[in-house]
Design an enzyme around this catalytic site. Structure first.
Site, PDB file in Angstrom:
ATOM      1  N   ASP A 109       5.075  -6.435  -9.701  1.00 41.02           N
ATOM      2  CA  ASP A 109       4.055  -5.719 -10.476  1.00 41.02           C
ATOM      3  C   ASP A 109       4.660  -4.878 -11.603  1.00 41.02           C
ATOM      4  OD1 ASP A 109       2.116  -6.810  -8.849  1.00 41.02           O
ATOM      5  OD2 ASP A 109       2.029  -5.092  -7.504  1.00 41.02           O
ATOM      6  N   ARG A 137      -2.285  -3.385 -15.348  1.00 40.61           N
ATOM      7  CA  ARG A 137      -0.846  -3.197 -15.578  1.00 40.61           C
ATOM      8  C   ARG A 137      -0.463  -3.542 -17.019  1.00 40.61           C
ATOM      9  NH1 ARG A 137       0.439  -1.298 -10.675  1.00 40.61           N
ATOM     10  NH2 ARG A 137      -0.374  -2.432  -8.897  1.00 40.61           N
ATOM     11  N   LYS A 188      -1.150   1.830  -3.482  1.00 38.11           N
ATOM     12  CA  LYS A 188      -2.341   0.986  -3.348  1.00 38.11           C
ATOM     13  C   LYS A 188      -2.212   0.063  -2.135  1.00 38.11           C
ATOM     14  CE  LYS A 188      -3.417  -1.834  -6.975  1.00 38.11           C
ATOM     15  NZ  LYS A 188      -3.787  -3.208  -6.621  1.00 38.11           N
ATOM     16  N   GLY A 192      -7.082  -8.425  -5.420  1.00 34.80           N
ATOM     17  CA  GLY A 192      -6.545  -9.585  -4.702  1.00 34.80           C
ATOM     18  C   GLY A 192      -6.142  -9.220  -3.281  1.00 34.80           C
ATOM     19  N   ARG A 205      -3.921  -1.115   3.516  1.00 31.52           N
ATOM     20  CA  ARG A 205      -3.509  -1.411   4.893  1.00 31.52           C
ATOM     21  C   ARG A 205      -3.904  -0.294   5.853  1.00 31.52           C
ATOM     22  NH1 ARG A 205      -0.728  -4.300   1.384  1.00 31.52           N
ATOM     23  NH2 ARG A 205       0.328  -6.229   1.983  1.00 31.52           N
TER      24      ARG A 205
HETATM   25  C1  S3P Z   1       0.351  -6.822  -2.824  1.00 37.85           C
HETATM   26  C2  S3P Z   1       1.249  -7.827  -2.941  1.00 37.85           C
HETATM   27  C3  S3P Z   1       1.657  -8.413  -4.221  1.00 37.85           C
HETATM   28  C4  S3P Z   1       1.329  -7.509  -5.404  1.00 37.85           C
HETATM   29  C5  S3P Z   1      -0.042  -6.938  -5.295  1.00 37.85           C
HETATM   30  C6  S3P Z   1      -0.231  -6.150  -4.011  1.00 37.85           C
HETATM   31  C7  S3P Z   1      -0.028  -6.353  -1.477  1.00 37.85           C
HETATM   32  O1  S3P Z   1       0.969  -9.641  -4.385  1.00 37.85           O
HETATM   33  O2  S3P Z   1       1.456  -8.200  -6.617  1.00 37.85           O
HETATM   34  O3  S3P Z   1      -0.279  -6.061  -6.396  1.00 37.85           O
HETATM   35  O4  S3P Z   1      -0.610  -5.266  -1.345  1.00 37.85           O
HETATM   36  O5  S3P Z   1       0.257  -7.081  -0.512  1.00 37.85           O
HETATM   37  P1  S3P Z   1       1.554 -10.995  -3.719  1.00 37.85           P
HETATM   38  O6  S3P Z   1       1.935 -10.637  -2.369  1.00 37.85           O
HETATM   39  O7  S3P Z   1       0.467 -12.013  -3.730  1.00 37.85           O
HETATM   40  O8  S3P Z   1       2.702 -11.372  -4.619  1.00 37.85           O
END
Ligand code: S3P
Length: 424
Positions: free
Chosen positions: A310, A383, A21, A92, A26
């Site tokens: 995660d 999750r 993911k 997020g 990216r």
């Molecule tokens: C992610 C970074 C992590 C992870 C999220 C995906 C990413 O979060 O928990 O599922 O793709 O950069 P954080 O970097 O905020 O800890």
């Protein structure tokens, strides 16, 4: 949607878990910045990945599906002012990384999200981007971003978060002067690896990354490897039954993501690696997991936490079956993920019979405890839904997981893959 799970006899077989993911987000975003067309093979097809793709499309990028598993990314020749809000859904990564991309562009955009994402902290990205010169309204979604002329900053992030680090680096690509970001522990470094492969001027020294603007970003061809965070559910299923034998193909084994492999080894599970190779700066391998008779307790703390953040929900399930007391510390970040993963996980697993003490930054889990099937609400968190399903494999009776539709954000075929390898 409801997911129903019954006790299994073990795991046997081979799976290619869904594509990563973080890397799919990216590849789409950096493809939109490249100086030419990029090819992305086997991108993750999930709600989170689609949110990123739709937003970039609204901003002027084009995604051409050239075959069932290959997309050509036509970069944003000119960034468009979108007609309405940009919906990040549950993701997020989409919201935080997009905030970095938009901060340097002379647009007026609003990023929105679902109920869970709208509760999550955004000040952690808004603050450094404001220091660079962006105008950002809101410390939670909706975030209104009026970007423009940015200047580089030297910023120490209070939490080890790849999302914060990446947002700052993406903004830094267009800022005036050098941008430097230092984190308290190493978080996943996919953005740095991909930008370096594209020719960005980036220096990584310990916990500090420096980006200098001005480089032309080369387009790329990228076959997205499988996601170790999704594979984790199948790995723990295999670890829970002695004699299980699971082969996972094409898994990203970036060392900033492989904390779960160390924990499985500490728990006594046999983990082997085969066909190790590299794709666009990312190490990839096939993994072999063999369940053993005894599961030993384990500790997750300190610098290990960001490398398996995660995977903690499903590792907590493993801890309920370990012979002794397992400790999870320094993981307060779990409280601001898609749900409060400390409280919601403990609530669900306790209802199944687990012995868990919660703390502000983690939990103490005493095992082994027999689990019983109950009806659990996954709290809209993919999750947690999948972790509870794995717990259901060792529970007496039927486990019913409500709110399981959330698995579509990262692993739409989870149930199919699980039933394919589980022995009745
Ligand atoms: C992610 C970074 C992590 C992870 C999220 C995906 C990413 O979060 O928990 O599922 O793709 O950069 P954080 O970097 O905020 O800890």
């Amino acid at each position: 949607m409801v997911m129903r799970v019954r006790r299994f006899a073990g795991v046997e077989g081979q799976v290619r878990p869904p594509s990563d993911k973080s890397l799919t987000h990216r590849a789409y975003m950096l493809g939109a910045l490249a100086n030419g067309q990029s090819r992305v093979r086997s991108p993750l097809e999930s709600e989170d990945a689609h949110a990123t793709r739709s937003i970039l499309t609204a901003l002027g990028a084009r995604f051409e599906q050239v075959s069932s598993n290959e997309v050509v990314v036509h970069p944003c020749a000119e960034w468009h002012q979108p007609d309405g809000p940009l919906d990040c859904g549950n993701s997020g990564t989409t919201m935080r990384l997009m905030a970095g991309l938009l901060a340097a562009r002379p647009l007026d955009c609003t990023l929105t999200g679902d109920a869970s994402l709208s509760r999550r902290p955004m000040k952690r990205v808004a603050e450094p981007l404001r220091l660079m010169g962006a105008q950002i309204d809101g410390d939670t979604a909706p975030l209104r971003i009026r970007g423009g002329h940015l200047h580089g900053i030297d910023y120490a992030t209070p939490v080890a978060s790849a999302q914060i680090k990446s947002a700052i680096l993406l903004a830094g690509l267009l800022a005036e002067g050098v941008t430097r970001v230092t984190e308290p522990a190493q978080s996943r470094d996919h953005t740095e690896r991909m930008l370096t492969a594209m020719g960005a001027i980036l220096i990584c020294e310990g916990l500090t990354t420096t980006v200098q603007p001005g480089a032309q970003l080369k387009p790329f061809e990228f076959e997205v490897p499988a996601d170790i965070s999704s594979a984790a559910f199948l790995m723990v299923a295999a670890a829970l039954a002695p004699g299980s034998h699971l082969e996972l193909l094409d898994v990203s084994i970036n060392p900033t993501r492989t904390g779960i492999l160390s924990v499985l080894r500490e728990a006594g599970v046999l983990v082997a690696q085969d066909r190790t190779r590299e794709v666009l700066g990312e190490p990839v391998a096939d993994l072999l997991i063999q369940g053993q008779e005894l599961i030993r307790p384990f500790t997750i703390a300190g610098d290990l936490v960001p490398t398996l953040i995660d995977e903690i929900p499903v590792l907590a399930v493993l801890a309920t079956q370990a012979e002794g007391v397992s400790h999870i510390r320094d993981a307060a970040e779990l409280r601001v993920k898609e749900s409060d993963r400390i409280d919601k996980l403990a609530e669900g697993l306790r209802a199944m019979g687990a012995e868990i003490e919660t703390h502000p930054d983690g939990m103490i889990i005493s095992g082994p405890t027999p689990l019983r099937g109950v009806t659990i609400d996954a709290a809209g968190d993919h999750r947690l839904a999948m972790a509870f399903a794995v717990a259901g494999l060792v529970a007496e009776g039927e486990t019913v997981i409500e709110g399981a539709e959330s698995v579509a954000t990262s692993y739409p075929d989870f149930e199919r893959d699980l039933w394919r390898i589980c022995l009745a």
